[in-house]
Each structure stands twice: as C-alpha cells, then as structure tokens.
Motif scaffolding. Structure first.
Motif, mmCIF file in Angstrom:
data_model
loop_
_atom_site.group_PDB
_atom_site.id
_atom_site.type_symbol
_atom_site.label_atom_id
_atom_site.label_comp_id
_atom_site.label_asym_id
_atom_site.label_seq_id
_atom_site.Cartn_x
_atom_site.Cartn_y
_atom_site.Cartn_z
ATOM 1 N N GLN A 1 0.823 -1.209 0.000
ATOM 2 C CA GLN A 1 0.000 0.000 0.000
ATOM 3 C C GLN A 1 0.862 1.265 0.000
ATOM 4 O O GLN A 1 0.424 2.323 -0.447
ATOM 5 C CB GLN A 1 -0.929 -0.008 1.219
ATOM 6 C CG GLN A 1 -1.973 -1.115 1.181
ATOM 7 C CD GLN A 1 -2.792 -1.190 2.457
ATOM 8 O OE1 GLN A 1 -2.539 -0.466 3.419
ATOM 9 N NE2 GLN A 1 -3.761 -2.082 2.482
ATOM 10 N N ASP B 1 1.549 3.589 -3.310
ATOM 11 C CA ASP B 1 0.742 4.706 -3.791
ATOM 12 C C ASP B 1 1.461 6.029 -3.535
ATOM 13 O O ASP B 1 1.418 6.948 -4.358
ATOM 14 C CB ASP B 1 -0.626 4.721 -3.098
ATOM 15 C CG ASP B 1 -1.529 3.596 -3.577
ATOM 16 O OD1 ASP B 1 -1.222 3.012 -4.629
ATOM 17 O OD2 ASP B 1 -2.533 3.308 -2.898
ATOM 18 N N THR C 1 -2.601 14.102 -5.339
ATOM 19 C CA THR C 1 -2.481 12.750 -4.791
ATOM 20 C C THR C 1 -1.799 12.772 -3.430
ATOM 21 O O THR C 1 -2.231 12.088 -2.490
ATOM 22 C CB THR C 1 -1.704 11.852 -5.772
ATOM 23 O OG1 THR C 1 -2.359 11.865 -7.045
ATOM 24 C CG2 THR C 1 -1.627 10.419 -5.259
ATOM 25 N N LYS D 1 -3.267 11.811 0.271
ATOM 26 C CA LYS D 1 -2.540 10.945 1.205
ATOM 27 C C LYS D 1 -2.420 11.607 2.569
ATOM 28 O O LYS D 1 -2.678 10.976 3.607
ATOM 29 C CB LYS D 1 -1.144 10.643 0.636
ATOM 30 C CG LYS D 1 -0.215 9.861 1.561
ATOM 31 C CD LYS D 1 -0.594 8.403 1.639
ATOM 32 C CE LYS D 1 0.436 7.606 2.417
ATOM 33 N NZ LYS D 1 0.053 6.193 2.570
ATOM 34 N N HIS E 1 -5.628 11.422 4.482
ATOM 35 C CA HIS E 1 -6.143 10.064 4.719
ATOM 36 C C HIS E 1 -7.363 9.762 3.851
ATOM 37 O O HIS E 1 -8.332 9.127 4.288
ATOM 38 C CB HIS E 1 -6.493 9.878 6.205
ATOM 39 C CG HIS E 1 -5.404 10.313 7.136
ATOM 40 N ND1 HIS E 1 -4.223 9.611 7.269
ATOM 41 C CD2 HIS E 1 -5.292 11.400 7.959
ATOM 42 C CE1 HIS E 1 -3.443 10.232 8.140
ATOM 43 N NE2 HIS E 1 -4.065 11.314 8.569
ATOM 44 N N LEU E 2 -7.304 10.200 2.597
ATOM 45 C CA LEU E 2 -8.379 9.960 1.636
ATOM 46 C C LEU E 2 -7.898 8.987 0.566
ATOM 47 O O LEU E 2 -6.699 8.883 0.293
ATOM 48 C CB LEU E 2 -8.805 11.283 0.989
ATOM 49 C CG LEU E 2 -9.414 12.329 1.943
ATOM 50 C CD1 LEU E 2 -9.586 13.663 1.240
ATOM 51 C CD2 LEU E 2 -10.758 11.823 2.486
ATOM 52 N N PRO E 3 -8.812 8.237 -0.065
ATOM 53 C CA PRO E 3 -8.403 7.277 -1.104
ATOM 54 C C PRO E 3 -7.618 7.967 -2.221
ATOM 55 O O PRO E 3 -7.992 9.057 -2.671
ATOM 56 C CB PRO E 3 -9.740 6.737 -1.620
ATOM 57 C CG PRO E 3 -10.704 6.947 -0.489
ATOM 58 C CD PRO E 3 -10.270 8.220 0.177
ATOM 59 N N HIS E 4 -6.545 7.329 -2.684
ATOM 60 C CA HIS E 4 -5.716 7.947 -3.714
ATOM 61 C C HIS E 4 -5.002 6.926 -4.592
ATOM 62 O O HIS E 4 -4.093 7.283 -5.347
ATOM 63 C CB HIS E 4 -4.671 8.863 -3.064
ATOM 64 C CG HIS E 4 -3.790 8.165 -2.072
ATOM 65 N ND1 HIS E 4 -4.224 7.801 -0.822
ATOM 66 C CD2 HIS E 4 -2.497 7.754 -2.148
ATOM 67 C CE1 HIS E 4 -3.237 7.200 -0.173
ATOM 68 N NE2 HIS E 4 -2.189 7.156 -0.960
ATOM 69 N N THR E 5 -5.436 5.678 -4.549
ATOM 70 C CA THR E 5 -4.770 4.634 -5.323
ATOM 71 C C THR E 5 -4.898 4.868 -6.823
ATOM 72 O O THR E 5 -3.920 4.739 -7.565
ATOM 73 C CB THR E 5 -5.333 3.251 -4.955
ATOM 74 O OG1 THR E 5 -5.038 2.981 -3.582
ATOM 75 C CG2 THR E 5 -4.708 2.157 -5.819
ATOM 76 N N GLU F 1 -5.497 7.708 -8.389
ATOM 77 C CA GLU F 1 -4.739 8.909 -8.734
ATOM 78 C C GLU F 1 -3.241 8.611 -8.781
ATOM 79 O O GLU F 1 -2.526 9.126 -9.651
ATOM 80 C CB GLU F 1 -5.023 10.026 -7.726
ATOM 81 C CG GLU F 1 -6.410 10.628 -7.817
ATOM 82 C CD GLU F 1 -7.476 9.812 -7.105
ATOM 83 O OE1 GLU F 1 -8.645 10.229 -7.113
ATOM 84 O OE2 GLU F 1 -7.139 8.748 -6.535
ATOM 85 N N HIS G 1 -10.453 0.409 -10.023
ATOM 86 C CA HIS G 1 -11.063 1.359 -9.094
ATOM 87 C C HIS G 1 -12.282 2.044 -9.699
ATOM 88 O O HIS G 1 -13.161 2.499 -8.974
ATOM 89 C CB HIS G 1 -10.036 2.401 -8.653
ATOM 90 C CG HIS G 1 -9.182 1.945 -7.516
ATOM 91 N ND1 HIS G 1 -8.145 1.040 -7.683
ATOM 92 C CD2 HIS G 1 -9.230 2.224 -6.188
ATOM 93 C CE1 HIS G 1 -7.579 0.804 -6.512
ATOM 94 N NE2 HIS G 1 -8.208 1.503 -5.593
#
Length: 385
Positions: free
Chosen positions: A238, A241, A303, A307, A310-314, A316, A376
């Motif tokens: 993880q 990312d 991105t 990060k 603490h937000l989703p960014h995979t 991006e 995603h």
C-alpha cells in the motif's frame, strides 16, 4: 504568494531552500556521477543534515512530521538537478514509510534515524527473474527456522542493489498457489552472510545503479518482519501509492527545467531573421507540453494532498505513475529536438532522456497502472487479473 492551491507559503519557502542547495551542491556533479557511476555518500549526508530526507516521518523516527506534500516539493527540487541522485528521496520515503508503519519499533528506529540523517541507503526487493509485474508469483523462499527466517533466491533489477545498506525484501512464506496472500516482507541488513550482488550496465540512472541481489541461506531474525506473515504484499504494498506520486513529481521536475531551457534557447536562436519561437512548428509543441506538465504536476500534488488527508488515492497514484514518466520523456525528447545538433551531443538533455526512460519500465509499468485505475473505476470483478 504561490498560485498553486496545494503549495502554501511554508512549502514554497521549503522548495526554494532545497533548490538553492541543489543548485550549489547537486547540479555540479550531474554529468560526472553518470560517467563515473559513483554514488556520492557525502552529499547524501549533507542532505540528511539539512532535513531533506523523508521529512514526512514522525520526529521519534528522525523525521519532521512535515507531511507527504513536503516530501514531494523536496523530491522535485532535487530531481530537477539530478534525477538519478533524487533516488535518495524516493527510496527513503518509500522504505521509511514501510518500516515506520509495519516494523518492530525496537528494530526499525535505529535504521530510520540513519536513513533520515543520510547515513544509510535502502533498496526495495520485489522484482525477480521470472517477472516483475506479477508480484504475487514471487519465488524467493522465506522459511521459518525457530527465531529466524532463512532466505534463498534472487531479486533482480533492484535500484541501488550493490550500494544499499539495508533492503525491504519480499519473499514467499506460503504456497505458490496462495499468490499475494503467501508473501512476507522483511527488513534485511545487506551485510549479512550469504548475500551477494551484481550491477547492470543500464541505459540511465547510472549513479544509483541497478542490479541483482542473491540470497543463499541468509538468516534474518523474526523480529525483522514487516507486517504479518503471509500478508506482507497485501499490507506493505500500500505504501507504493505514495511513491508513485513522488515518481510523477520526480520526472516532471526534469520536464519542467527542460522546457524552461528550451523556451529560452528558442527565443534567442534566430532563423530567417526571426527567433525560433516565431515559428509555430517550434513554439506550439512546447506550448502543448507546457500545458500538460502543469496539469500532471497538479495531479501529483493532489495525490499527495489526498494521502496527507487520509483519503483514497490509489487510482490517482496510478495516473501519476503511468502518465508522468511518458509525458516527461516526450517533453525532454521535444526539448532535445528544439536544441537541434546541440541537444544531440552527449550532455544534459541526453542524460535526462536516458534517466527518465527507466521509469516507464520499473516501479510498475503503464499497463499495470491502467489496470489498477480500471479496477477502481469499474470494480475488481469487472477487471479481473
């Protein structure tokens, strides 16, 4: 005042400070390090003393709690003057995050302090001779023997393979049928008995180098495990990312300085009584890339902002990784053509082109990144492996 919504006054000052350092100490050895293929450890220690290595790590691990955006602006300021040397920042941030989040504090704390002080260089060992993109099919064996793990196998195409002081190594503790769910990650000091390395004759990124690492009955204490047994790939990967956004900034910084130089050259150089910029065949390609570089950089900064929050960014991060290196290569190629025969000589533009190309291959190909993005958007079941 910064015009960028992600860069406040403090980050802008940080970027300017690092750039002054890079201009004075990193830029002068740019071509020489490529030719000699010798990594400058004294310069790495200077960067550590200035706090320019993994500043996002917590203070108790030697960092400064500055966030990922801070790591990003430092990273691009260094890469602007030597992409190969900026691997220090990339490897430190990637491995530092893995150690800080998944390691035994008693084991990793001394290593993290060495890392942030510029006293230790880390490698990350994922790719193997049988393949790199299909990381779930790793074959390097990690077998438990009491309070130790025993490693046997090979990692290949590893950055800083023959120069690293320690490495994060991924290997198989479960059955091959278990795929990614049978992989374990370990912190491995590179001076252990049974470890040997080779160095490749690569096209670019020669100062940091790339090569193979061989493990023959290498014994590593169990407390050096990173994450849970058989879950190293799922948990530890993880962190990639974060590094994918850094890579985007890293290569785009090279594109940025190349564009600046190409604009200046084209404005001064004359043909048929006019500056080259008067000809649309010269100025429009540069204008096209000017637009794309600005957009791609914003995506990378966004991105890192995600990060930090603490937000989703995979998805991006995948966009940063496939678009950044391809765009940067195309930009430098166009800039080289703008300089004509002067760009074709061995020198700054030529080295930049060689250095950037490697990022279209390593650390996740464009095809893998696009698959991640598709999963995603459409869901994993709609985009099977």
């Amino acid at each position: 005042m910064s015009k960028n919504p992600y860069i406040d006054a403090d980050l802008e000052f940080l970027s300017e400070t690092v750039e002054k350092f890079a201009q004075k100490y990193i830029a002068p050895g740019f071509l020489a390090r490529d030719q000699s293929r010798i990594f400058d450890r004294d310069l790495m220690k200077m960067m550590g003393e200035m706090g320019f290595i993994a500043p996002e790590l917590p203070e108790h691990y030697g960092g400064q709690d500055m966030g990922r955006l801070a790591a990003g602006v430092i990273h691009e300021a260094v890469a602007k003057y030597d992409l190969s040397f900026s691997y220090i920042n990339l490897l430190a941030s990637l491995n530092g995050q893995i150690l800080a989040e998944h390691g035994d504090p008693e084991v990793v704390t001394p290593w993290l302090h060495k890392l942030t002080r510029g006293e230790a260089l880390f490698a990350i060992g994922l790719t193997e001779p049988r393949g790199g993109s299909d990381a779930g099919s790793l074959r390097l064996k990690i077998e438990r023997d009491g309070d130790e793990y025993v490693l046997n196998g090979e990692k290949t195409s590893i950055s800083a393979a023959d120069q690293a002081d320690a490495a994060v190594i991924f290997g198989r503790t479960g059955s091959i049928e278990s795929g990614a769910h049978g992989v374990t990650a370990l912190l491995v000091p590179m001076d252990l008995p049974g470890i040997s390395t080779t160095r490749f004759d690569c096209h670019g990124q020669r100062a940091i180098g790339r090569g193979s690492i061989f493990f023959e009955n290498v014994r590593v204490p169990v407390n050096h495990r990173l994450g849970d047994e058989n879950k190293g790939f799922v948990q530890v990967m993880q962190g990639f990312d974060f590094s994918r956004a850094l890579i985007g900034l890293q290569v785009l910084a090279v594109a940025r300085v190349s564009l600046d130089e190409a604009w200046a050259y084209a404005a001064e150089r004359e043909a048929f009584g006019k500056p080259l910029t008067a000809f649309q065949g010269v100025s429009h390609p540069l204008a096209d890339y000017e637009t794309q570089v600005e957009a791609a950089r914003l995506l990378c900064l966004q991105t890192l902002w995600l990060k930090d929050n603490h937000l989703p960014h995979t998805a991006e991060a995948g966009m940063c990784k496939w678009w950044g290196p391809k765009l940067a290569y195309d930009v430098v190629h166009q800039c080289l053509l703008t300089f004509g025969h002067a760009g074709y000589d061995r020198g700054v533009m030529e080295q930049r082109l060689r250095d950037i190309l490697g990022f279209q291959i390593g650390d996740g190909t464009a095809q893998i990144m696009k698959t991640i993005i598709a999963r995603h958007k459409a869901g994993r079941k709609a985009v099977p492996a």
